[in-house]
Scaffold this motif. Sequence first.
Motif, PDB file in Angstrom:
ATOM      1  N   VAL A   1     -11.915  -0.574  -3.913  1.00 46.76           N
ATOM      2  CA  VAL A   1     -11.443  -1.267  -5.114  1.00 46.76           C
ATOM      3  C   VAL A   1      -9.918  -1.285  -5.142  1.00 46.76           C
ATOM      4  CG1 VAL A   1     -11.391  -1.243  -7.640  1.00 46.76           C
ATOM      5  CG2 VAL A   1     -13.522  -0.735  -6.422  1.00 46.76           C
ATOM      6  N   TRP A   2      -9.309  -0.144  -4.815  1.00 46.86           N
ATOM      7  CA  TRP A   2      -7.840  -0.068  -4.737  1.00 46.86           C
ATOM      8  C   TRP A   2      -7.307  -1.041  -3.694  1.00 46.86           C
ATOM      9  CZ3 TRP A   2      -5.289   2.192  -0.343  1.00 46.86           C
ATOM     10  CH2 TRP A   2      -3.894   2.224  -0.459  1.00 46.86           C
TER      11      TRP A   2
ATOM     12  N   LEU B   1       0.825  -1.205   0.000  1.00 48.26           N
ATOM     13  CA  LEU B   1       0.000   0.000   0.000  1.00 48.26           C
ATOM     14  C   LEU B   1       0.857   1.252   0.000  1.00 48.26           C
ATOM     15  CD1 LEU B   1      -2.810  -1.059   2.523  1.00 48.26           C
ATOM     16  CD2 LEU B   1      -2.848  -1.182   0.027  1.00 48.26           C
ATOM     17  N   LEU B   2       1.935   1.221   0.762  1.00 47.63           N
ATOM     18  CA  LEU B   2       2.823   2.393   0.837  1.00 47.63           C
ATOM     19  C   LEU B   2       3.668   2.574  -0.424  1.00 47.63           C
ATOM     20  CD1 LEU B   2       4.016   2.156   4.551  1.00 47.63           C
ATOM     21  CD2 LEU B   2       2.661   4.003   3.530  1.00 47.63           C
ATOM     22  N   ALA B   3       3.700   1.555  -1.277  1.00 48.25           N
ATOM     23  CA  ALA B   3       4.436   1.664  -2.539  1.00 48.25           C
ATOM     24  C   ALA B   3       3.676   2.495  -3.574  1.00 48.25           C
ATOM     25  CB  ALA B   3       4.732   0.278  -3.105  1.00 48.25           C
ATOM     26  N   LEU B   4       2.425   2.864  -3.264  1.00 45.42           N
ATOM     27  CA  LEU B   4       1.647   3.713  -4.162  1.00 45.42           C
ATOM     28  C   LEU B   4       2.415   4.998  -4.457  1.00 45.42           C
ATOM     29  CD1 LEU B   4      -1.230   3.979  -5.489  1.00 45.42           C
ATOM     30  CD2 LEU B   4      -1.837   5.339  -3.468  1.00 45.42           C
ATOM     31  N   GLN B   5       2.433   5.409  -5.706  1.00 43.12           N
ATOM     32  CA  GLN B   5       3.231   6.565  -6.126  1.00 43.12           C
ATOM     33  C   GLN B   5       2.902   7.831  -5.348  1.00 43.12           C
ATOM     34  OE1 GLN B   5       2.656   7.862 -10.161  1.00 43.12           O
ATOM     35  NE2 GLN B   5       4.665   8.816 -10.284  1.00 43.12           N
ATOM     36  N   PHE B   6       1.643   7.975  -4.933  1.00 42.20           N
ATOM     37  CA  PHE B   6       1.248   9.194  -4.223  1.00 42.20           C
ATOM     38  C   PHE B   6       2.151   9.484  -3.041  1.00 42.20           C
ATOM     39  CE2 PHE B   6      -0.907  11.295  -0.725  1.00 42.20           C
ATOM     40  CZ  PHE B   6      -1.344  12.462  -1.325  1.00 42.20           C
ATOM     41  N   PHE B   7       2.520   8.451  -2.294  1.00 45.38           N
ATOM     42  CA  PHE B   7       3.299   8.669  -1.075  1.00 45.38           C
ATOM     43  C   PHE B   7       4.701   9.207  -1.363  1.00 45.38           C
ATOM     44  CE2 PHE B   7       0.165   5.474   0.354  1.00 45.38           C
ATOM     45  CZ  PHE B   7      -0.379   6.173   1.424  1.00 45.38           C
TER      46      PHE B   7
END
Length: 368
Positions: free
Chosen positions: A251-252, A229-235
């Motif tokens: 869904v994500w 989850l923390l690998a999401l680009q937003f972070f």
Amino acid sequence: MDLKTAYYIGIMSGTSLDGIDAVLADFSSSPPFLLQTCYLSYDSELRGRLLDLNHPGNDELHRAAMLGNELARRYAEAVTGLLNKCGVEPRQITAIGCHGQTVRHCPESERGYTIQLCNPALLAELTGITVVADFRSRDIAAGGQGAPLVPVFHQILFQDSQVHRVIANIGGISNLTSLTPNGEVTGFDCGPGNIMMDAWCLHHTGKPYDENGAWAEFGRVIPELLEKLLALQFFSLAPPKSTGRELFNLVWLESYLSGDEKPADVQATLLQLTVAGIAGAVLAYFPDAAEIYLCGGGARNTALVARLRMALPGRKVELTDSVGVDADWLEAFAFAWLARQVISGVPASLPAVTGARGARLLGAIYPG
């Protein structure tokens, strides 16, 4: 000072979709103060209709218009309740600052729009009070994110000439405001606040939220899931940045689940995701901050606050209650102030926060 220049109402209904916060603020002194508050909860039917508009569907324009009308009536009900509690007449209020209910937030340059449902003309008609609404669009038009908008108000209330402070607003989405002793103000959205925890809790327990994080405490963090989850680009994106349900939704989340996870373990992981988003951003961008003050609904989640204290050792982590403003009402208070800025003709945006090309007057006026 004439009451007509001092009294404003702020209305906030956030991404968490829990209900309506309304405050009566007095700006006759510095710092300003709250005179009264009122809360109206959303029923499950209204919450569901609002959630449905976060995704493409049939007859969206009609459904959005009808919900805008419904919200205006409920906002008017909150205003009436607020004024009745303190015996103030509508004629004594200069304006209502109404944020509206966000159903889409797409500030990216190729899209460049944000939608907060409300019918401000109807709200002005129902209350007889001037309404200021649509606070985010002008900032986005100027190339900004349109969010967060409250750091400039945090500066008024919480800046300290000796101590670097960070205000962490934990609503549906978490956002940070950095207030340095030399007067520099920066801020950005840093990830989910309550939005994922609430959605998972509702899906599996039927309850709208996990009170005090008790269910999350019953589970165990799943390290592999948290890492994904923390690998999401937003972070890893550098500010300015903002986000919403377009990114953080069930869904994500479910795209990372095998289906074998215990629901309580997923809840524990989602709580830790919120903690990691806040603490990671503080450590990465504001490592010198000595005091962290929490506001928003997540500030009342005792398990979440305890984890934040563990993740930010050597720093004071408290609620904004301890510095004079109730954590539950701070954001609505800010929109009362933003309305005052519009009525006074004073720009209230911070380009350093949103990334806009310059400071802009935020909000449209609907006379009462």
